[in-house]
Design an enzyme around this catalytic site. Structure first.
Site, PDB file in Angstrom:
ATOM      1  N   GLU A 329      24.288 -15.400  20.077  1.00  0.00           N
ATOM      2  CA  GLU A 329      23.371 -14.328  20.581  1.00  0.00           C
ATOM      3  C   GLU A 329      22.902 -13.877  19.585  1.00  0.00           C
ATOM      4  O   GLU A 329      21.895 -13.058  19.325  1.00  0.00           O
ATOM      5  CB  GLU A 329      23.549 -13.025  21.444  1.00  0.00           C
ATOM      6  CG  GLU A 329      25.323 -12.509  21.141  1.00  0.00           C
ATOM      7  CD  GLU A 329      26.229 -12.072  21.532  1.00  0.00           C
ATOM      8  OE1 GLU A 329      26.072 -10.399  21.698  1.00  0.00           O
ATOM      9  OE2 GLU A 329      26.749 -12.018  22.435  1.00  0.00           O
ATOM     10  N   GLN A 330      23.456 -13.235  18.245  1.00  0.00           N
ATOM     11  CA  GLN A 330      22.923 -12.931  17.235  1.00  0.00           C
ATOM     12  C   GLN A 330      22.323 -13.995  15.930  1.00  0.00           C
ATOM     13  O   GLN A 330      21.194 -13.311  15.258  1.00  0.00           O
ATOM     14  CB  GLN A 330      24.082 -12.630  15.625  1.00  0.00           C
ATOM     15  CG  GLN A 330      25.178 -11.664  15.961  1.00  0.00           C
ATOM     16  CD  GLN A 330      26.092 -12.401  17.642  1.00  0.00           C
ATOM     17  OE1 GLN A 330      26.166 -13.015  17.602  1.00  0.00           O
ATOM     18  NE2 GLN A 330      26.749 -10.981  17.758  1.00  0.00           N
TER      19      GLN A 330
END
Length: 524
Positions: A329-330
């Site tokens: 998700e980063q």
């Protein structure tokens, strides 16, 4: 040309009472800690600014050296905090001050899925009427449950509502307009153009800056260094200077919590594949190996924290360094997602996307399979990862979990069947020497982070892998369709779960290769 370079104290002097402040960070990764510290110090000295609302798409700070939001955890400074996740850590460390505030109802605190928070910034920037989404329906995000509220003060001020639109039910998050952004980069030129060459991710800093700038707010950027105007390549500039008002220099900013600077984290060098550590032999490796069996050559897979984080390293050991494209998700795509203090980063990545773009991909279910962990599972297949017991800071909140699972085609949850069980693992099987303190197969989860029955209605393929069995959600509840060698199904599954997990009549025994101390011989 007026200089944009100021001290941290001067930058935070521009923040006024009741401002809405959005902060770019992912725990220790990319956290503008010097500016947050200056803001906390200003309040301690002056009593201002007061009653701030802060937005954190991913957590600001952690429990291991980057205080982040804890700098602001002072009565009177914060009125509301809206975060995708919060600092978390082991029970051996003191509870973070922000957790004390929210558990004691001293600040209105909300846990909003990270992707939705990024969507909120984009909709604010474009002056659209807020986020309309199905992400979070039937989970704790839904107003029929907690509506994202983490305490009574938050419950009294709802931020999400049910909305009927075009004959369907949606969740509506009305706009919360930030007028201050605190972001971080590596280098600023004299015009305020920002590059991220030493960062492990760009996160959502660009979207947060645009949202604030479009509403005539103030953007404060913390950087490691400054260079002359015109010396940055345009393709390297992630945030243009016209979006930035003030630049604060922190030459000592860390890349992550415990990393001063590692060029492999920022994608400047590629590590040899044999330089990565492999999982130690034990129960967690066995679970990760069984999860890896769900992969196919060429899959794109999402990866979460916990036991699931070992799956890429299982593939490395088995000789598949690039057969699966990992996404986190980063923003990293490809390579090997890192663990421990560098979690949220990847080495040998193919690309590092902005987090809001990555979440658009996740929310639409574009990937093939997601590997996630669980704290507890109930009869309806609901999963809790976001809240547990009297020590809530042991969990970080939902982060991107709700966004990722909303429309994922296939989800593989991994975790222990029971807490505190004594397990003996060998190449012939796993033996339960003591059943443990309590089963994680509960009657009803404390917090619904994943709604099992909704997933079933949507046709999502969901399995739950433990050291004792692999389960699916069927008409009458959880059913074990595979059992680990050495496990007694009557004692270690049915009785240990207090009857909440049944065993299929045609149950299979998992392959002994999962228990090998050497390579398991995985075939994708």
């Amino acid at each position: 040309m007026l200089s944009k370079i100021v001290s941290a104290a001067e930058a935070v002097s521009k923040i006024k009472d009741r401002d809405v402040v959005t902060v770019s960070s992912s725990s220790g990764l990319g956290c503008p800690d010097l500016v947050l510290k200056a803001l906390g110090n200003r309040f301690a000295q002056e009593g201002h600014p007061r009653d701030l609302t802060t937005l954190h798409p991913i957590a600001a700070g952690d429990m291991y050296g980057i205080k982040g939001i804890d700098h602001l955890a002072q009565d009177g400074l914060l009125a509301r905090i809206i975060a995708g996740s919060y600092p978390s850590g082991p029970s051996s460390l003191p509870m973070p001050a922000i957790w004390e505030m929210l558990t004691e109802n001293r600040v209105a605190a909300y846990n909003v899925p990270s992707g939705i928070l990024f969507d909120m910034h984009r909709d604010v920037a474009a002056r659209r009427p807020g986020v309309l989404t199905k992400v979070g329906l039937e989970t704790f995000v839904d107003p029929v449950r907690e509506g994202c509220a983490m305490n009574e003060r938050a419950a009294a001020e709802p931020i999400v509502h049910k909305q009927e639109f075009a004959g369907e039910t949606w969740l509506h998050f009305p706009n919360i307009v930030p007028n201050i952004a605190i972001i971080r980069a590596t280098t600023a030129d004299e015009r305020g153009n920002l590059t991220f060459e030493h960062e492990g991710a760009t996160l959502g800093a660009l979207d947060q800056a645009i949202a604030v700038r479009n509403h005539r707010g103030i953007v404060i950027a913390q950087v490691k260094r400054v260079t002359a105007a015109g010396s940055l390549r345009p393709h390297d500039v992630h945030i243009p200077g016209h979006l930035v008002d003030y630049v604060v220099i922190d030459p000592d900013q860390k890349q992550t919590t415990e990393t001063t600077y590692d060029p492999a984290i920022s994608g400047e060098i590629m590590r040899p594949w044999d330089s990565f550590s492999l999982p130690e032999y034990g129960v967690e490796k066995v679970i990760a190996r069984r999860a890896a069996m769900e992969l196919k050559e060429g899959d794109t897979a999402n990866l979460g924290f916990g036991i699931s984080a070992n799956v890429p390293r299982v593939l490395l050991e088995e000789g598949y360094p690039q057969s699966v494209t990992w996404t986190i998700e980063q923003g990293a795509v490809g390579g090997v997602p890192l663990t421990d203090f560098a979690f949220g980063c990847a080495s040998n990545a193919d690309a590092i996307l902005p987090s809001p773009t990555q979440f658009t991909y996740f929310q639409g279910g574009g990937f093939d399979v997601s590997f996630l962990s669980f704290l507890e599972v109930d009869r309806d297949g609901n999963v809790n990862v976001s809240k547990l017991g009297k020590k809530p800071y042991l969990t970080a909140g939902c982060g991107g979990f709700v966004d990722i699972t909303a429309h994922a085609r296939k989800i593989v949850f991994s975790g222990y069947f029971a807490a505190g069980a004594k397990l003996e693992v060998s190449e012939s099987g796993i033996r339960v020497a003591a059943q443990g303190n309590f089963t994680k197969m509960v009657e009803m989860v404390e917090h619904v982070t994943f709604a099992g029955q909704r997933a079933r209605r949507q046709g999502q393929d969901v399995i739950y892998i433990t050291e004792r069995c692999v389960m699916r959600l069927e008409d009458n509840g959880l059913v074990a369709f595979e059992i680990m060698p050495g496990i007694d199904p009557e004692v270690d599954i049915i009785a240990a779960s207090e009857g909440r997990v049944a065993v299929a009549k045609d149950v299979k025994i998992m392959p002994l290769s999962l228990l090998s101390e050497g390579k398991m011989g995985l075939k994708l």
